[in-house]
Structure formats: C-alpha cells, structure tokens
Write an enzyme that holds these catalytic residues in place. Structure first.
Site, PDB file in Angstrom:
ATOM      1  N   HIS A 192     -13.833  -9.697   7.235  1.00 13.68           N
ATOM      2  CA  HIS A 192     -12.764 -10.695   7.274  1.00 13.68           C
ATOM      3  C   HIS A 192     -12.164 -10.905   5.891  1.00 13.68           C
ATOM      4  O   HIS A 192     -10.949 -11.129   5.760  1.00 13.68           O
ATOM      5  CB  HIS A 192     -13.290 -12.028   7.833  1.00 13.68           C
ATOM      6  CG  HIS A 192     -12.204 -12.959   8.248  1.00 13.68           C
ATOM      7  ND1 HIS A 192     -11.800 -14.024   7.474  1.00 13.68           N
ATOM      8  CD2 HIS A 192     -11.402 -12.962   9.339  1.00 13.68           C
ATOM      9  CE1 HIS A 192     -10.806 -14.655   8.096  1.00 13.68           C
ATOM     10  NE2 HIS A 192     -10.553 -14.040   9.224  1.00 13.68           N
ATOM     11  N   CYS A 193     -12.972 -10.808   4.867  1.00 18.19           N
ATOM     12  CA  CYS A 193     -12.517 -11.042   3.490  1.00 18.19           C
ATOM     13  C   CYS A 193     -11.571  -9.952   2.987  1.00 18.19           C
ATOM     14  O   CYS A 193     -10.803 -10.185   2.058  1.00 18.19           O
ATOM     15  CB  CYS A 193     -13.708 -11.094   2.539  1.00 18.19           C
ATOM     16  SG  CYS A 193     -15.006 -12.232   3.028  1.00 18.19           S
ATOM     17  N   ILE A 194     -11.652  -8.760   3.552  1.00 11.95           N
ATOM     18  CA  ILE A 194     -10.836  -7.652   3.034  1.00 11.95           C
ATOM     19  C   ILE A 194      -9.615  -7.380   3.907  1.00 11.95           C
ATOM     20  O   ILE A 194      -8.920  -6.374   3.715  1.00 11.95           O
ATOM     21  CB  ILE A 194     -11.675  -6.359   2.865  1.00 11.95           C
ATOM     22  CG1 ILE A 194     -12.201  -5.842   4.208  1.00 11.95           C
ATOM     23  CG2 ILE A 194     -12.836  -6.600   1.902  1.00 11.95           C
ATOM     24  CD1 ILE A 194     -12.833  -4.443   4.120  1.00 11.95           C
TER      25      ILE A 194
END
Lengths: 361, 361
Positions: A353-355
């Site tokens: 999700h962070c990338i």
C-alpha cells in the site's frame, strides 16, 4: 493548474480506495541506504507488484533518468514508465491524493511532505524531489491541483469516500508533522482538503512502524462502515495492546452517516526481524534511519492495495499468509486476491500500500 | 510497446505538418555550451514559442529535474511540463516521428540519434539521453513504437503526407550519418518507416548550417505539391547558388502522385553574425561546436512551425521579417501567422521548427 480554493468548497471528495480506479501510480526504488544490495531485490519485488496490479488496471511507474532503461526492461510492457526524480520510492506518502466531484471531474491535492518527520526524526534528508511528485503527476495527467498547507502522507489516512476518515494520533499529532496546529485546526484542514465531515482518531499504529504509526499499516476500509484491523492474539506481543485499544475505539465510534462500524480482525504474521545479512546489504548514511540486525519490522497484511477487481497483498513466507488471504477473499468476494512475496519491500520500511497510489476513474 | 515491423507494412504514414495535430512537444534549453548566459535568454525565447503555439494546440515541454520548477514558473499554465532528461533541447531532431493509419490510430518512429554526426563532426558528446527521448514520449503517450535502425533527425525530412518526402543530400548522404548505406538502401528505409513512395533529393541546405543542411531550414511543404524555398536575390551571397540549384530540382521533379510542384520563394534575412558579446556568453567545452564572433548563423524564415490554425515563425529584427510574414499569410490564408523574436534560438544553432515536434490528431 494550481487552484486557490479547497476541494470541499468546490464539491470534491477523496473516494474510497474500493471505488473505481483509472489506474495506479508507483515509483522505482533506487536508494542504497534504504534498499539492500543496490535496490536490486526491491526492484524485483516492485516489478512483481506493478505486474500484478497491471492485470487489473493501468499502472504508471515513475523512474529516475539513471534507471529508466533498467526499469523499462524489468517491468512488463503494459506498465507505463515515465521519468520522475525522487528521494525515495513511497508513492503513497509523497504522491498526490486524488479527489473527484459529482460530475466525474478529477483534481488532486498536493500535500507538504517532510520524509516522515523532517529534521525531527524524519527518515532521510533531503526530501525536496519527493515534495514535487504530486505537482509532476498533476502535469502528466493534466489535472488541476490544490496545494494543501499542511504536512501529510497518503499512508496516514484512509477514507470511506462518504465523509469519514480514519487516522492515528501517533502520526498526525506528532510534533514533527504540524507542530503549530491543534487537533481541531488539523481536523479543519483535513475536512477541507479531503472532503469530510468526520475524523475517527485511532491511537497508535503497528509496533515499531518507522512512519510514526501510519493507519494504512494497521486498519483500512473494506467498504463504508466495514473495516479490517491488524490483530494478534498474543497478549505478550507489544502489538496486542495497540490493536485492542484501536478495536475499542472502532467499536464505540460511528461514521459520518451515523452508522456503527463492523470490524474484521486480520491476523499478523509472526514477528519479522532484520537478518545480519540483510543489514549488511544496506549503505550506512548519516541522516538515514539505520537498518540494524534484529530490529523488528512493521509487517502487516493490512498493507494491501485494492485494484479494480483485485487485491494485491503482501506475503511474508509465514503460515498466516494463507489465513490472511482467506480473510480478504471473504471480505472482497468480487475481487481476486493475489499475494506477492513482500519481504524486500518490508525491509525498506513499508509495504504494497505504501508504494502505490490509486487514481480514481 | 515496441513493434517489430515497419509503418509501411502496417499501413501507417507520417502526415504532413499542415494536417491536424493533437499537440506539440518541446524540450527546455539548459546547456551553457550551446546557450549563452546559462540558457536564460533562450529559456525566455522558448517560453514565447511554447506560449504562442499553446494558443492553437496543447503543448508539452520536457524539462530536466533541476530546471523543473523554473520552467513551470516561466511557462504559461496551459503548457504541460513533464520531467525528461536530455543532452540538448532540439525536439525536432532527437524526438519521435509520429505516424498514423487510416483508422486514426497513432504510433511513432524512434530513430537513432547521433547529435548530427556522432564522433565525426557531431555537435556535442555524449548524446545518450537525447537518444531515449522518443522512447520516453512513447511511454508518456502510451503510443506503440517502431525502432528504426538508421540515424535520422526529424529536421532532415519533410513530407506531404501523400507519399512524397523532401530531404537533402548534404545531410542524409553525409558519411557521418549512415556510412554503410547506399542511397538506394537509405531510400528503402525511409519509404518503410515514413510510409512513402518517392523521395525528392535537394542538394544542400542553408549556408553554414551546422546540421549539415537540414531541409527544414531551407524548404518545406505548405500543402501537397506546394512548397516554400528560402531565397536570396543577391548573387554574391554563397546562399544564392544553393537556393538556385534546389529551385531547379523542384521545378523539374514531380511528387509521388505525379504532380508538378509549385515553389514559392521566401526571402532570407540579411546575414546574421554572432557578436562578440554573444560569443563571450557561451561556455567553451571540448567536443562542443564553438560559437565564434563573426560566424554567420543559418537564419531562415522557412524554419517555422505549422500549428492548428496558426503559423509560429521566427523574426530576426530585420525589415524582411514583415515581408516574409506577408508571404506566409498569403500561403496560409486560414492560419494566423505569429512572429517570435528568435535570435536567441538561432544562436543555439536552429530555430522554431527545430525545437518543436507535432503529434498528429
């Protein structure tokens, strides 16, 4: 063009991630003080994430000039590669937040970015190129842009698209983000720039999460009024108290439309620690968070990406991988759930999700 | 995606520049050994060109990371700015050639680029980033791409979009471009990748043109079978013989459809020389063409850009500016002709046509 107003005033809102996407944006990992072995294992993992998401929706990966040809060769041909410079590769956090209105128009919000804490506990220095990513995405997509005057990372918020936001006090009230603002002032900015009526404040994020407890690693919306929460049944794990505290808040809160919340527990994998070998592969640079052997990583299955018709979730080589996948398959009966070996992304300090950053349809 | 075929085989052709455009591509000048005073005067001139063209069609300017914010501030808001790295800023020559088919599909041709002659008389070293521009434009626009195995600059060709190409022997047969190929072999490549039946070979380009006589500085199509040719009435000017020789060729040649050609003379300005002060403002770098005081620049009004409904042409502060503008207004009765002070572009070695590249509709 830059717009001197706010999304809320203009009738725009950030949709839920589960709403329809036009596509997904990512960045290409390079920095050797975040990613071991010159980022080569991370590049392979990022490619697998991009490839998986591109089965469901168009993907664009921003790549610095030096790595353009390598990224173009490693990524599948249907993934678009565009030149972008950056300090690191966390599109969720340095990238834009897209907002839409009732007529299907799209704009974006360009937040201030300070590398998760600036000179007071931030993860690297400088972050000047990261802070231009949202503007550059606005240019490429010819999307009008709001410049929000507060520090905020996309991973520190989740919305139901119907007026409710979840976030954590650990991150948003951390003095290294917006020290001059009270909770109420911050709420006003969030409401104005995300298009909200209500903010639900969780306390803390995943144990030892270097982002100061981003909500996107611990809790997310499956759909309006239905959430997933990272969970452990081990009362000796420091995570136990954190998750229990958040569960209690969610069980007593109501959303912007007055609905009670249905919370599903998503199991956590067994603690994941940095190995000696992994630590040795990372360059040591003054000003960058060190990666010490034995440090516990903030591994969580909640850090998945919702694509059109698909879920792309992290696997850790843990027996819980399949258990978590089964939970998500039940929560998303209309989407295909794909697991990607994500240890190399986790070693950099975040996960799928962070990338990624969705662009709504 | 890269296509292993040729445009001609697939039914694609390069349209005439006078056909409808989707927009225009440019690059942002930076190199101090081409552009005087750190490229600041050139940036102003490029901005004026971009601004003028953007009145007629969408413009995208590729900018290196270091100059992104300055370019974004100098260019008008309706011009899109995207990050691109390059060695210099001649989009016509290092950029793609777009081709279309009968169904309105668009693709592009990615030629080999060697900075106008490579190690044998080329204008600078290296040219690695320039040679990636076409691929990067293909990515941004999600356009399928043919990779042509020959060295060619966009400024060395003009087409009527109906099977005819004009070019110059001085450039295309120069041993510093494709030394291993005969004229016939080269013709076969041009026909295959541009979608042609006939090539009209002019002899030489404008006197002292550092591109080895690009056709786009001396002759162009106004529409099929109608051309403009740079002209001087002064028999003592070395340009006189060059233009006369080309006129004779055009008067005896026929186009791919068997039509004779109607040639209109476009006057040349009085010779433009590099001043002492202008020369002093350019960095001296081994391997880059020096800019010496007194050198004659290849000034020509033929180096204009045809936009949707507009012509953007160079002015040199010469009385001939208005005379040339009047000729173009007569040749393009349905387009508004806009003149831009272009001395700062000319000092870099080219002009408005050299720094632009149309993307057909």
């Amino acid at each position: 063009m830059k717009i001197d107003s706010t999304p809320k005033k203009d009738g725009f809102r950030m949709p839920g991630e589960f709403e329809r996407h036009a596509g997904c944006w990512m960045l290409w990992p390079i920095r050797p003080d975040t990613w071991r072995l010159g980022a080569k294992p991370a590049q392979k993992a990022f490619s697998e994430v991009a490839s998986a998401i591109s089965r469901f929706e168009p993907v664009t990966v921003g790549v610095c000039a030096e790595q353009f040809q390598n990224a173009r060769n490693m990524l599948p041909p249907q993934v678009r590669v565009v030149e972008l410079s950056y300090n690191d590769s966390w599109m969720r956090d340095c990238g834009p937040t897209f907002v839409i209105d009732g007529n299907g128009r799209i704009r974006l919000v360009d937040w201030e970015f300070n590398a998760w804490g600036g000179l007071d506990g931030g993860l690297y220095f400088p972050w000047d190129l990261d802070n231009l990513i949202a503007m550059k995405v606005a240019e490429i997509t010819r999307t009008d842009r709001y410049k929000a005057p507060i520090v905020l990372e996309g991973g520190s918020i989740h919305t139901d698209g119907q007026g409710t936001l979840i976030t954590t006090e650990e991150c948003l009230l951390n003095p290294n983000r917006n020290p001059g603002l009270s909770r109420e002032e911050l709420e006003d900015y969030l409401k104005a720039y995300i298009g909200l009526e209500k903010i639900i404040w969780l306390k803390r994020g995943i144990y030892n999460d270097e982002t100061n407890g981003h909500v996107d690693n611990i809790c997310c919306f499956i759909k309006p009024s239905v959430l997933a929460l990272a969970w452990t049944d081990d009362p000796k794990d420091p995570q136990y108290e954190i998750s229990a505290e958040n569960l209690e808040i969610l069980q007593t809160e109501k959303d912007a439309r007055g609905r009670t919340l249905e919370v599903h527990k998503l199991p956590l994998p067994a603690p994941v620690l940095i190995s000696e070998e992994e630590s040795r592969g990372v360059d040591i640079i003054e000003g960058t968070l060190p990666r010490n052997p034995g440090d516990r990583l903030a591994a969580s299955y909640v850090n998945f990406y919702i694509a059109n018709g698909g879920i792309v979730m992290p696997f850790f080589g843990d027996p819980k991988d399949i258990q978590a996948k089964t939970v998500l398959e039940e929560l998303f009966p209309d989407r295909e759930v794909v697991g990607i070996s994500a240890r190399e992304i986790l070693l950099g300090g975040g996960n799928i999700h962070c990338i990624t950053q969705q662009q709504p349809a």
